[in-house]
Scaffold this motif. Sequence first.
Motif, PDB file in Angstrom:
ATOM      1  N   LEU A  23      -7.054   4.760  -1.151  1.00  0.00           N
ATOM      2  CA  LEU A  23      -6.882   4.107   0.147  1.00  0.00           C
ATOM      3  C   LEU A  23      -8.027   4.474   1.085  1.00  0.00           C
ATOM      4  N   LEU A  69       0.825  -1.216   0.000  1.00  0.00           N
ATOM      5  CA  LEU A  69       0.000   0.000   0.000  1.00  0.00           C
ATOM      6  C   LEU A  69       0.856   1.262   0.000  1.00  0.00           C
ATOM      7  N   ILE A 108       0.762   4.189  -2.798  1.00  0.00           N
ATOM      8  CA  ILE A 108       0.488   5.595  -2.496  1.00  0.00           C
ATOM      9  C   ILE A 108       1.615   6.491  -2.993  1.00  0.00           C
ATOM     10  N   GLY A 161      -3.577   8.191  -4.760  1.00  0.00           N
ATOM     11  CA  GLY A 161      -3.299   7.021  -3.922  1.00  0.00           C
ATOM     12  C   GLY A 161      -3.987   7.117  -2.576  1.00  0.00           C
ATOM     13  N   VAL A 178     -10.627   1.844   2.817  1.00  0.00           N
ATOM     14  CA  VAL A 178     -10.814   1.784   4.274  1.00  0.00           C
ATOM     15  C   VAL A 178     -12.279   2.034   4.617  1.00  0.00           C
TER      16      VAL A 178
END
Length: 115
Positions: free
Chosen positions: A81, A52, A56, A77, A85
């Motif tokens: 994310l 991740l 990003i 990014g 989430v």
Amino acid sequence: MSSDATSSPEPPLSTPAPGPNQPPPPESAVKFTRTAGLWSFLALGFLILIILLIFITQNTTSGDFAFLGWHWSLPLGVAILLAAVSGGLITFLAGTARIYQLRRAAKKNLQAASR
């Protein structure tokens, strides 16, 4: 390699099954534990975190976003994310509500069965 009939065959890679007079091979004394599972889970979690972070840092181009009259700019990014989430939290909340519902139903069934 030749197909010479006089050459000896190679030994098998696996161990033969125990015969009727032979005891079975001993089992490993080390069992799978919760701590070992947690350790594996943490290692997998850190691997996903590294992936991740790479994602990003490679997607730093800013994008303009709007939601219910709010307007802001974020790196792509970070935006993706945050969306992932948010989806995970919604899934977690829906699962928690379902578990709570099932526990209440099980408790009612247990009380009805004991009467």
